[in-house]
Design an enzyme around this catalytic site. Structure first.
Site, PDB file in Angstrom:
ATOM      1  N   ASP A 136     -62.317 -85.120  -1.705  1.00 21.17           N
ATOM      2  CA  ASP A 136     -62.015 -86.094  -0.679  1.00 21.17           C
ATOM      3  C   ASP A 136     -60.937 -86.993  -1.300  1.00 21.17           C
ATOM      4  O   ASP A 136     -60.599 -86.875  -2.483  1.00 21.17           O
ATOM      5  CB  ASP A 136     -63.266 -86.890  -0.285  1.00 21.17           C
ATOM      6  CG  ASP A 136     -63.065 -87.613   1.057  1.00 21.17           C
ATOM      7  OD1 ASP A 136     -61.896 -87.805   1.452  1.00 21.17           O
ATOM      8  OD2 ASP A 136     -64.056 -87.990   1.704  1.00 21.17           O
TER       9      ASP A 136
HETATM   10  C1  BGC Z   1     -62.259 -89.325   4.307  1.00 23.69           C
HETATM   11  C2  BGC Z   1     -61.971 -87.874   4.627  1.00 23.69           C
HETATM   12  C3  BGC Z   1     -60.546 -87.745   5.092  1.00 23.69           C
HETATM   13  C4  BGC Z   1     -59.624 -88.280   4.002  1.00 23.69           C
HETATM   14  C5  BGC Z   1     -58.152 -88.187   4.341  1.00 23.69           C
HETATM   15  C6  BGC Z   1     -61.237 -89.927   3.362  1.00 23.69           C
HETATM   16  O1  BGC Z   1     -61.411 -91.293   3.264  1.00 23.69           O
HETATM   17  O2  BGC Z   1     -63.555 -89.445   3.772  1.00 23.69           O
HETATM   18  O3  BGC Z   1     -62.859 -87.392   5.589  1.00 23.69           O
HETATM   19  O4  BGC Z   1     -60.261 -86.415   5.409  1.00 23.69           O
HETATM   20  O5  BGC Z   1     -59.929 -89.655   3.787  1.00 23.69           O
HETATM   21  O6  BGC Z   1     -57.796 -89.068   5.332  1.00 23.69           O
END
Ligand code: BGC
Length: 738
Positions: free
Chosen positions: A269
């Site tokens: 993530d």
């Molecule tokens: C989230 C993800 C997301 C990523 C990119 C993170 O903060 O948990 O689900 O895909 O950001 O935006």
């Protein structure tokens, strides 16, 4: 004659020269040749890359891209959130929107709504539609769908997931992934795993039994990998048994890659990596969005400092870590590249088509759940009332904005108020806000700037004048509502809505409520109203779908993908106090174990306000007796259970029939029932059909912690045909004998 002879001669000379030139050129290397099998291309490309190029390809170069290998013509990989549409563009290295004019999208209903349709065909169309829009926007990976389990109604991201039941989410995730990936765009299953709350998500350590892990929290991921063939998986922020999930040996090396045979890319993530050695050894392939401190903020352009960048390179150069670890990661990134950005056969995609709008509308209509309908409150046929009051901020608030990474910039978002005006005519609709919240903000609650008292007074005035009141409330995508990064503070409706609803009912008892949320809310006013709908963040076609359902042009057929408890303490996660949710001293114990959602309510005999799988229709259905094709089955067989279903009303409609299994004398605790099959059946008024549902006997097994394997016991099993997890309509008994 002579003239044409000369011309032919000149032509031959030109052709000869061209052929010589072509022959002098290098033959196309295998990695660039689409005719070679992907594995041949992967090995060929890998063999041509320098150590530094290999390091570069396994981490981000910007907020949403990785660099590829420019020298070899291997393109960048571009990613976008997910999971409800293709997100707007960002500037290269921070979280500012790029403000492009060509990055709007169709906003599809949130995944809770998709789950509530109980319609896997719609999940396929959903995935395909986003895949097409992603392809058109030149994205290679869409960061979704999310398949974490709805464990608590406080979790800020439940709206991005598919409810509390592992079987339902498994059946919906597979077609979503397939639909998307047929466009040459990778889906990304997130957040692997156990990211079941947003509170403390960056650091919370989850302790959960193997049984709950395998029976509740992993099945949707497994289905997405093994049946959906997903090309990427995203690690979660939290820890599991003391190790961060994005480089967790058990989750990634053992379960995902070894046991499930995942051959795609395991990515972080945004900022979920914390350690170079663990990232190198424990199966992480691609590091995105992080800083050296494991957060999503810090120095600018720090990509070289990522755990899998210079620190990894140094460890390989010094011999501390073997290059083979790096090669394995590069192979996976290359495989993803050949499946997506270097796949010459993928379609070009399209966006914002009328078909996309249709799909968004259909999913929204099929997902809205009719929870209460007394005295024929709904449908409100055109012409039935002169004055319809539409009260509540959610009738006009743009709900595709906010909520965190799932935010969207829809080309249009038809609000419920617009839908109602379109349907009934402006002259019949009286609108007022009633309550107000501020703009959505990721980490703060912003004030609305409007005077709450005046809004209430105005609402009561409008309610008095109207023949019927429709209150559009619920949650929104503001901080500590349905929003990433934190959880709700309570199960109550925010912004003074409970008090407002009570007051409205006092002045006009002919009031119905439409809740728009991704989570259960408490409903102290429930007994005083006749009409209640659970609606969702419906996206571009919200207003059209809502008005179609309200006026009866579409018949509601959604079923709840989660249980709505009477009060928070009735929910399994909260029942066990702070150690279970939200955790104490950085660790939480999932003491509810396998008893999540209806499994808990059923087994502990704690009645929910509305059960999982519940939803009314404008018509009625009658179930016949249930029969199975045999009485005794072996493990490798399937039960065919059949029964008649009749639409006994005078409106066409759809019923989602559910089949739950109960084991008679299990050697371990088992939930009173578990969903094992469902089918959405459309019937004309008066029509009757024989419905058959096939269920593999193996799916009756439980995860046996003694043998660390699934165990199917010889026993008697009941199969309940039901219209919700609480409403059994017919039962058939079978034996399993091996
Ligand atoms: C989230 C993800 C997301 C990523 C990119 C993170 O903060 O948990 O689900 O895909 O950001 O935006």
């Amino acid at each position: 004659m002579k003239h044409s002879f000369l011309r032919i001669n000149t032509l031959s000379a030109v052709l000869l020269a061209m052929t010589a030139q072509v022959m002098a050129q290098e033959p196309t290397p295998p990695y660039l040749d689409n005719n070679h099998p992907i594995e041949v291309r992967v090995e060929d490309a890998l063999s041509r890359m320098t150590l530094k190029e290999k390091i570069a390809i396994i981490h981000a170069q910007s907020k949403f891209s990785s660099p590829g290998c420019p020298r070899l013509g291997i393109p960048e990989l571009w990613m976008s959130d997910g999971p409800h549409g293709v997100r707007m563009e960002f500037v290269w290295d921070n979280w500012d929107h790029a403000d492009w004019t060509n990055d709007s999208c169709t906003a599809y209903p949130a995944l809770t709504c998709l789950a509530a349709t109980f319609n896997p065909e719609l999940a396929f169309k959903y995935g395909n539609a986003i895949g097409q829009e992603a392809r058109y926007r030149e994205k290679d990976v869409i960061l979704g769908p999310g398949v974490n389990i709805y464990r608590t109604p406080l979790s800020g991201r439940n709206f991005e997931y598919m409810g509390e039941d592992p079987y339902l989410s498994s059946r919906m995730v597979v077609p979503y992934v397939k639909g998307m990936q047929q466009n040459g765009v990778a889906a990304c299953l997130k957040h692997f795993a156990l990211n079941n709350q947003e509170k403390d998500r960056d650091k919370i350590n989850v302790e959960v039994s193997d049984r709950a892990l395998y029976e509740i929290y992993l099945p949707a991921f497994k289905a997405g990998v093994q049946e959906g063939g997903v090309w990427t998986v995203m690690g979660s922020y939290n820890k599991f048994r003391g190790q961060y999930c994005s480089h967790n040996d058990l989750l990634i090396n053992q379960i995902l890659k070894k046991d499930w045979g995942f051959d795609g890319v395991m990515m972080t993530d945004w900022g979920s990596a914390h350690d170079t050695d663990e990232a190198a050894r424990n199966g992480l392939d691609l590091e995105m969005g992080s800083w050296t401190n494991g957060l999503t903020w810090g120095l600018s352009s720090a990509y070289d400092d990522y755990y899998l960048a210079q620190p990894f390179l140094k460890k390989i150069e010094s011999g501390e870590l073997p290059e083979s670890l790096l090669d394995e990661k590069v192979r996976r990134v290359l495989r993803l590249t050949f499946r997506t950005s270097m796949n010459r056969n993928r379609p070009y995609g399209c966006k914002l088509t009328p078909e996309h709008a249709e799909i968004a509308r259909k999913i929204a209509e099929e997902g809205i759940v009719l929870l209460k309908n007394e005295n024929h409150f709904f449908p409100i046929e055109k012409g039935r009332y002169q004055k319809i009051a539409v009260i509540g901020e959610n009738a006009v608030k743009q709900l595709s904005l906010g909520g965190g990474s799932s935010e969207l910039k829809p080309q249009k978002e038809i609000s419920p108020l617009e839908g109602m005006i379109e349907k009934y005519g402006k002259e019949h609709i009286l609108f007022t806000l009633g309550y107000a919240s501020g703009e959505p903000n990721y980490s703060n609650e912003l004030p609305s700037g409007l005077d709450a008292d005046s809004l209430v007074q105005e609402a009561l005035k409008v309610a008095r004048e109207a023949d019927v009141v429709l209150f559009f409330g619920g949650l929104n995508k503001n901080f500590q509502q349905d929003c990433e990064g934190d959880d709700r503070r309570s199960m109550d409706l925010p912004f003074g809505q409970n008090e407002l609803i009570e007051k409205i009912i006092q002045v006009n008892p002919n009031t119905g409520v439409i809740l728009i949320s991704g989570n259960a809310v408490s409903m102290p006013w429930l007994s005083q109203i006749d009409g209640l709908m659970q609606s969702w963040y419906l996206g571009s076609q919200a207003g059209t779908a809502t008005a179609n359902i309200i006026c009866g042009e579409a018949n509601p057929s959604g079923k709840l993908p989660f249980s709505i408890p009477v009060k928070l303490e009735d929910n399994s996660a909260h029942y066990f106090g702070a150690e279970s949710y939200p955790g104490v001293n950085g660790t939480q114990y999932y003491k509810d174990d396998i008893l999540v959602g209806y499994r808990w309510h059923d087994t502990k005999k704690i009645d929910p306000l509305f059960p999982f799988g519940y939803g009314l229709s404008y018509t009625t259905f009658q179930y016949g007796k249930a029969r199975t094709d045999k009485k005794t089955y072996r493990a490798d067989e399937s039960v065919k259970i059949s029964f008649t279903l009749k639409n006994t009303g005078d409106t066409p409609g759809a019923e989602t029939v559910q089949v739950y299994m109960s084991q008679k004398k299990p050697s371990v605790l088992r939930p009173v029932k578990e969903l094992k099959g469902f089918k959405k059946v459309f019937l004309q008024a008066g029509e009757e059909q024989v419905v058959e549902i096939e269920i593999p006997v193996r799916s009756f097994a439980f995860y046996d912690e003694q043998t660390a394997d699934w165990k199917l016991e010889n026993d008697s099993y009941s199969l309940h045909v039901a219209s919700s997890s609480k409403a059994i309509q017919a039962t058939a008994k079978i034996q399993v004998k091996n």
